[in-house]
Scaffold this active site. Structure first.
Site, short mmCIF file in Angstrom:
data_model
loop_
_atom_site.label_atom_id
_atom_site.label_comp_id
_atom_site.label_asym_id
_atom_site.label_seq_id
_atom_site.Cartn_x
_atom_site.Cartn_y
_atom_site.Cartn_z
N CYS A 39 0.83 -1.20 0.00
CA CYS A 39 0.00 0.00 0.00
C CYS A 39 0.87 1.26 0.00
CB CYS A 39 -1.00 -0.04 1.15
SG CYS A 39 -2.47 0.90 0.77
N HIS A 52 -3.62 -5.18 0.35
CA HIS A 52 -3.04 -5.70 1.59
C HIS A 52 -3.09 -7.23 1.60
CE1 HIS A 52 -2.89 -1.87 3.92
NE2 HIS A 52 -3.77 -1.52 3.00
N GLU A 102 -1.55 -9.21 3.41
CA GLU A 102 -1.42 -9.76 4.77
C GLU A 102 -2.76 -10.16 5.39
OE1 GLU A 102 -0.92 -6.64 3.85
OE2 GLU A 102 -1.49 -5.18 5.39
#
Ligand code: GLN
Length: 540
Positions: A383, A509, A511
């Protein structure tokens, strides 16, 4: 079967790990064949944690449907491998907002709107909404905060009413407390737990199970004493010893028979023994790595572990997939400059530049990216990390000296990162970013393609600014390629560099989507590249 509801409350102190206990119990029930979801009710007045500073509240976790939520939802997904949604996290702010909106619409037909019944009804609605979907046999609801807080009173009252209405065999209350160890006395102390259970009882709730967090094992006598004072059979006092890692907790809870006691009390079949083979395999590999990989995490909230929770956990999953332990070195982006960057990053086998907002630490992130680009160190920019890689390339390779994101410098000559068109008219900060899952089309033959092994992916987002497509041709010609594009809006989702062992920046993202059962390919391949880059440190 009608849905069964489990409530998890906490006492004595906060930060006892209610989220991990809830996720571990859910894991055990899921491993027996039950469909389970977990929900968190947060007693603060913010409508969601999206506007909270990470120093206040840790990471803001984002779901597929674009909800900005508590980081505990990340644990739920990582443990259960089942996506959560807006319905899985509700705050007092959201409850009040709903009730006040109803009042303004005139839905209450002239009645005085009160905490009981209107707020408590709305809380109960949020719980049954998940149960009524017909997907879940068991809904676990974690009540944030600590019993006795003013803020949690309406929640506890709602749980009391819920039990009254749904009956005791359809509902269960698990209370999690701390049994502190007094060093001077050399003793574990049960008194705070007794008080906390009494507080719960005075609010009309008798817990069915007490989970006691403790640094040392409880003796049988201590368990009996807790049981007696808390009005519970002694098999309902479950010891939760400090664990080496959060991933041990489901196994410890199985040994303590937490799932069995829960099923018995809810009059549910045990079905099969929990099938934890994937989980146990993960744990064995986690605990027996063949090397250690040093990864630098460049961010501005590094003092607080929780601020980058999902990134750290995704690295754990990726480490296990590569049989490596990950030694994460947090690096404060504010402290990095072109002079010290060599010393700070020279021993890193890979560097992640973290997401973030605002100006602080930006120049340090850019110095770090220049260093990893020039020194062939594997790089993953997430990001804001991706946006910084674009700025760095523009400034240092393409001679756009003051290139920037308009977030940091609205007057830059080269706005290589621009505000998204749809964001320009927005004035409210809460819940207005580009949020949640969006599709991305990957260019064949790119690094991203090799990583994902497919050309269509969906990832979660949380941003207002984007790669400025007006510069796309110039970047491509200069070697920074856009290899992932949103098929509807053409927004650039992935950039990567040719002639570098591993250099990739993603606007989304990754993650948020890494789980124990499904480690995220971007992290797995990033760690793999890091293993190859420098000699990994052998594990003693
Ligand atoms: N501040 C940047 C934006 O809003 C990046 C956001 C992030 O890193 N999550 O686009």
């Amino acid at each position: 079967m009608s849905t069964k509801y489990i409530f998890v409350t906490g006492g004595v102190t906060s930060s006892l790990g209610k989220g991990i206990i809830s996720a571990s119990l859910a894991k055990l029930l899921q491993a027996r064949g039950y469909s389970v979801t977990i929900q968190k009710l947060d007693p603060y007045i913010n409508v969601d944690p999206g506007t909270l500073n990470p120093y206040e509240h840790g990471e803001c976790y984002v779901t597929d449907d674009g909800a900005e939520t508590d980081l505990d939802l990340g644990h739920y997904e990582r443990f259960l491998n089942v996506p959560t949604s807006q319905a899985n996290n509700v705050t007092t702010g959201r409850i009040y907002q709903t009730v006040i909106n109803k009042e303004r619409r005139g839905d209450y037909l002239g009645k005085t709107v009160q905490i009981i019944p209107h707020i408590t009804d709305e809380i109960k609605n949020c719980v049954t909404k998940l149960g009524n979907r017909g997907i879940f046999e068991i809904v676990i609801t974690e009540i944030g905060g600590t019993v006795g807080d003013i803020e949690s009173l309406p929640y506890i009252e709602a749980v009391r009413q819920f039990r009254y209405e749904h009956g005791h065999k359809n509902t269960l209350v698990i209370h999690l407390t701390l049994i502190p160890y007094l060093k001077a006395a050399g003793e574990l102390k049960t008194k705070p737990t007794q008080h906390s259970v009494k507080t719960l009882q005075s609010q009309g709730i008798q817990p069915d199970i007490l989970v006691a967090r403790t640094e040392y094992p409880l003796t049988n006598d201590q368990k009996k004493k807790i049981a007696l004072f808390c009005n519970l059979p002694s098999d309902s006092v479950i010891e939760s010893l400090d664990a080496e890692t959060i991933y041990d907790v489901p196994i410890l809870m199985e040994e303590e028979r937490l799932d069995k006691v829960v099923l018995e009390k809810l009059e549910l079949d045990e079905r099969s023994k929990p099938d934890l083979s994937i989980w146990k395999n993960f744990l064995t590999r986690f605990k027996n790595p063949s090397s250690t990989i040093r990864i630098g995490l460049v961010g501005k909230y590094i003092e607080l572990q929780d601020a980058y929770k999902s990134i750290l956990e995704a690295l754990v999953h990726a480490g296990v997939a590569n049989e490596a332990a990950i030694d994460v070195t947090p690096i404060q982006s504010d402290d990095i400059n072109d002079k010290n960057v060599h010393n700070l990053l020279k021993s890193m086998q890979g560097v992640i530049v973290a997401p973030g907002f605002g100006k602080r630490g930006i120049e340090g992130k850019i110095s770090a990216i220049k260093y990893v680009r020039e020194n062939n160190i594997p790089f993953l920019g997430i990001c804001l990390g991706m946006q910084c890689s674009v700025i760095e390339y523009a400034r240092n390779v393409m001679n756009m000296t003051n290139a920037n994101s308009v977030e940091m410098d609205s007057k830059t000559d080269f706005p290589v990162i621009n505000m998204m068109e749809g964001q320009k008219s927005i004035t409210n900060l809460g819940g207005t970013m580009r949020l949640g899952a969006y599709a991305c089309k990957i260019k064949e033959g790119s690094l991203a393609h090799r990583i994902y092994q497919r050309t269509e992916i969906s990832e979660r987002h949380r941003h207002r600014y984007e790669f400025n497509s007006a510069y796309q041709d110039q970047f491509e010609k200069a070697g920074l390629k856009a290899t992932g594009i949103n098929p509807e809006t053409n927004l650039v989702e992935i950039v990567e560099l040719e002639n570098h062992p591993f250099y990739i920046g993603v606007q989304f993202h990754p993650e948020y989507k890494s789980t124990v059962a499904n480690p995220h390919p971007l992290f797995v391949q990033f760690v793999k590249a890091a293993v190859g880059e420098k000699v990994a440190i052998p594990v003693e």
